[in-house]
Write a protein that holds these residues in place. Structure first.
Motif, PDB file in Angstrom:
ATOM      1  N   CYS A 202      -1.508  15.651   0.326  1.00 22.67           N
ATOM      2  CA  CYS A 202      -1.069  14.370  -0.223  1.00 22.67           C
ATOM      3  C   CYS A 202      -2.219  13.362  -0.217  1.00 22.67           C
ATOM      4  CB  CYS A 202       0.071  13.785   0.614  1.00 22.67           C
ATOM      5  SG  CYS A 202       1.645  14.650   0.496  1.00 22.67           S
ATOM      6  N   LEU A 203      -2.142  12.411  -1.139  1.00 25.09           N
ATOM      7  CA  LEU A 203      -2.975  11.216  -1.079  1.00 25.09           C
ATOM      8  C   LEU A 203      -2.173  10.160  -0.321  1.00 25.09           C
ATOM      9  CD1 LEU A 203      -4.384  10.976  -4.715  1.00 25.09           C
ATOM     10  CD2 LEU A 203      -5.644  11.594  -2.652  1.00 25.09           C
ATOM     11  N   LEU A 204      -2.733   9.646   0.753  1.00 25.73           N
ATOM     12  CA  LEU A 204      -2.073   8.607   1.538  1.00 25.73           C
ATOM     13  C   LEU A 204      -2.843   7.305   1.353  1.00 25.73           C
ATOM     14  CD1 LEU A 204      -0.102   7.501   3.652  1.00 25.73           C
ATOM     15  CD2 LEU A 204      -1.629   8.397   5.438  1.00 25.73           C
ATOM     16  N   VAL A 205      -2.147   6.307   0.821  1.00 30.08           N
ATOM     17  CA  VAL A 205      -2.723   4.975   0.643  1.00 30.08           C
ATOM     18  C   VAL A 205      -2.150   4.072   1.723  1.00 30.08           C
ATOM     19  CG1 VAL A 205      -2.968   2.983  -0.881  1.00 30.08           C
ATOM     20  CG2 VAL A 205      -2.933   5.300  -1.849  1.00 30.08           C
ATOM     21  N   LEU A 206      -3.034   3.469   2.509  1.00 25.83           N
ATOM     22  CA  LEU A 206      -2.634   2.469   3.500  1.00 25.83           C
ATOM     23  C   LEU A 206      -2.905   1.099   2.885  1.00 25.83           C
ATOM     24  CD1 LEU A 206      -4.215   4.050   6.709  1.00 25.83           C
ATOM     25  CD2 LEU A 206      -1.917   4.408   5.782  1.00 25.83           C
ATOM     26  N   ARG A 207      -1.853   0.317   2.740  1.00 25.48           N
ATOM     27  CA  ARG A 207      -1.986  -0.971   2.056  1.00 25.48           C
ATOM     28  C   ARG A 207      -1.547  -2.102   2.982  1.00 25.48           C
ATOM     29  NH1 ARG A 207       1.532  -1.716  -3.219  1.00 25.48           N
ATOM     30  NH2 ARG A 207      -0.057  -0.303  -4.045  1.00 25.48           N
ATOM     31  N   ARG A 208      -2.441  -3.075   3.177  1.00 28.64           N
ATOM     32  CA  ARG A 208      -2.082  -4.294   3.894  1.00 28.64           C
ATOM     33  C   ARG A 208      -2.125  -5.454   2.899  1.00 28.64           C
ATOM     34  NH1 ARG A 208      -5.032  -5.229   9.457  1.00 28.64           N
ATOM     35  NH2 ARG A 208      -6.920  -5.235   8.163  1.00 28.64           N
ATOM     36  N   SER A 209      -1.119  -6.343   2.986  1.00 26.15           N
ATOM     37  CA  SER A 209      -0.999  -7.436   2.022  1.00 26.15           C
ATOM     38  C   SER A 209      -0.890  -8.765   2.741  1.00 26.15           C
ATOM     39  CB  SER A 209       0.238  -7.231   1.137  1.00 26.15           C
ATOM     40  OG  SER A 209       0.201  -5.976   0.479  1.00 26.15           O
ATOM     41  N   TRP A 210      -1.620  -9.758   2.233  1.00 19.69           N
ATOM     42  CA  TRP A 210      -1.659 -11.089   2.830  1.00 19.69           C
ATOM     43  C   TRP A 210      -1.095 -12.133   1.881  1.00 19.69           C
ATOM     44  CZ3 TRP A 210      -5.302  -7.470   3.861  1.00 19.69           C
ATOM     45  CH2 TRP A 210      -5.797  -7.344   5.168  1.00 19.69           C
ATOM     46  N   SER A 211      -0.550 -13.188   2.453  1.00 22.11           N
ATOM     47  CA  SER A 211      -0.301 -14.436   1.741  1.00 22.11           C
ATOM     48  C   SER A 211      -1.217 -15.464   2.394  1.00 22.11           C
ATOM     49  CB  SER A 211       1.167 -14.865   1.874  1.00 22.11           C
ATOM     50  OG  SER A 211       1.365 -16.108   1.222  1.00 22.11           O
ATOM     51  N   HIS A 212      -2.369 -15.668   1.750  1.00 24.00           N
ATOM     52  CA  HIS A 212      -3.408 -16.527   2.316  1.00 24.00           C
ATOM     53  C   HIS A 212      -3.800 -16.013   3.705  1.00 24.00           C
ATOM     54  CE1 HIS A 212      -3.265 -19.332  -1.040  1.00 24.00           C
ATOM     55  NE2 HIS A 212      -1.980 -19.065  -1.062  1.00 24.00           N
ATOM     56  N   LYS A 213      -3.585 -16.772   4.749  1.00 26.45           N
ATOM     57  CA  LYS A 213      -4.036 -16.353   6.080  1.00 26.45           C
ATOM     58  C   LYS A 213      -2.999 -15.508   6.813  1.00 26.45           C
ATOM     59  CE  LYS A 213      -2.467 -20.578   8.459  1.00 26.45           C
ATOM     60  NZ  LYS A 213      -1.697 -19.947   9.514  1.00 26.45           N
ATOM     61  N   ASN A 214      -1.845 -15.298   6.223  1.00 25.83           N
ATOM     62  CA  ASN A 214      -0.763 -14.587   6.907  1.00 25.83           C
ATOM     63  C   ASN A 214      -0.681 -13.126   6.443  1.00 25.83           C
ATOM     64  OD1 ASN A 214       0.160 -17.011   8.225  1.00 25.83           O
ATOM     65  ND2 ASN A 214       1.027 -17.625   6.258  1.00 25.83           N
ATOM     66  N   LEU A 215      -0.814 -12.193   7.389  1.00 30.01           N
ATOM     67  CA  LEU A 215      -0.709 -10.777   7.081  1.00 30.01           C
ATOM     68  C   LEU A 215       0.785 -10.437   7.013  1.00 30.01           C
ATOM     69  CD1 LEU A 215      -2.854  -8.006   8.824  1.00 30.01           C
ATOM     70  CD2 LEU A 215      -1.045  -7.669   7.148  1.00 30.01           C
ATOM     71  N   VAL A 216       1.287 -10.164   5.828  1.00 29.59           N
ATOM     72  CA  VAL A 216       2.726 -10.050   5.587  1.00 29.59           C
ATOM     73  C   VAL A 216       3.229  -8.630   5.753  1.00 29.59           C
ATOM     74  CG1 VAL A 216       4.547 -10.328   3.846  1.00 29.59           C
ATOM     75  CG2 VAL A 216       2.725 -12.034   4.036  1.00 29.59           C
ATOM     76  N   SER A 217       2.490  -7.646   5.212  1.00 31.76           N
ATOM     77  CA  SER A 217       3.056  -6.305   5.067  1.00 31.76           C
ATOM     78  C   SER A 217       2.011  -5.224   5.308  1.00 31.76           C
ATOM     79  CB  SER A 217       3.627  -6.160   3.646  1.00 31.76           C
ATOM     80  OG  SER A 217       3.991  -4.829   3.360  1.00 31.76           O
ATOM     81  N   PHE A 218       2.468  -4.116   5.875  1.00 31.15           N
ATOM     82  CA  PHE A 218       1.667  -2.908   6.021  1.00 31.15           C
ATOM     83  C   PHE A 218       2.487  -1.739   5.483  1.00 31.15           C
ATOM     84  CE2 PHE A 218       0.910   0.834   8.893  1.00 31.15           C
ATOM     85  CZ  PHE A 218      -0.235   1.277   8.252  1.00 31.15           C
TER      86      PHE A 218
END
Length: 238
Positions: A202-218
């Motif tokens: 499998c291809l595994l993509v690890l994605r982290r998402s921010w709203s400005h300075k706040n790390l919202v999602s992993f």
């Protein structure tokens, strides 16, 4: 003929907009609190709230519960604009997308997840696990951890109608994303949900998402290697 008096909340809006225009408040800058503005203008916090809510609705400000109000960036970062979610990718191919929700609940961050989200173990999170299908065939397993304080309403969403990524873009106002891509062999859970064999990589993509300075999602995104490919096209310099 006399002009009607300007509403009090409009004075507050004009003050903030003037401050932005004169670079007293720049993108990412935190503006004074509701209480401070109410004292400065001699009005109720309800009046201040109306002004700030209208500016947030107009995309001028970003408001975060328990944190404060910030001046919004002029636009979302380009890398995020180029990143379609799985539903958009499948629709662009004129194929049918179906999302099967496996899990959706609240939990506390363990040590590993807390490290990815740059928070403390025990932090309140929302968790979702979804199988995305293209014309009936599983093409992505999405496992997502979301910091509860930055995504109110997450557990009440119908993720068969919109993806978590789409919900977070609209409601948590994501601005930046980071990706790490790995080739992995699927564990038993991934094999069963993606309907693949133990020897299919499998291809595994690890994605982290921010709203400005706040790390919202992993998020962890598994893609069967024989059904899915990732590509990118960027301009090169001379």
């Amino acid at each position: 003929m006399n002009q009607p008096a300007k509403p009090r909340f409009q004075h507050i809006k004009d003050h903030i907009l003037d401050g932005i225009h004169r670079h007293l408040y720049v993108a990412g800058c935190k503006i004074p609190s509701e209480l401070q503005l109410a004292q400065d203008f001699g009005v109720s916090r309800m009046t201040v709230n109306k002004a700030l809510c209208e500016l947030a609705d107009e995309g001028v400000l970003l408001r975060f519960a328990g944190d404060g109000t910030y001046v919004a960036e002029n636009k979302i970062a380009a890398p995020l604009l180029d990143m379609n979610n799985i539903q958009q990718e499948i629709s662009a191919r004129s194929h049918q997308h179906v999302a099967e929700l496996v899990h959706l609940y609240a939990l506390e961050a363990d040590a590993e997840t807390a490290q990815y989200l740059e928070t403390e173990p025990g932090t309140a999170l929302y968790y979702s696990l979804i199988v995305h299908r293209e014309d009936g065939q599983a093409v992505q397993l999405e496992e997502r951890f979301v910091q509860a304080q930055w995504a109110p309403g997450y557990l009440q969403q119908d993720f068969s109608a919109q993806t978590p990524n789409e919900f977070l873009l609209k409601n948590s106002q994501l601005t930046d994303a980071e990706h790490t891509i790995r080739a992995v062999m699927p564990a038993t859970r991934e094999q069963l949900l993606l309907e693949i064999g133990a020897q299919e990589p499998c291809l595994l993509v690890l994605r982290r998402s921010w709203s400005h300075k706040n790390l919202v999602s992993f998020a962890k995104l598994w893609h069967p290697g024989n059904r899915y490919s990732l590509h990118s096209r960027v301009p090169l310099g001379d």
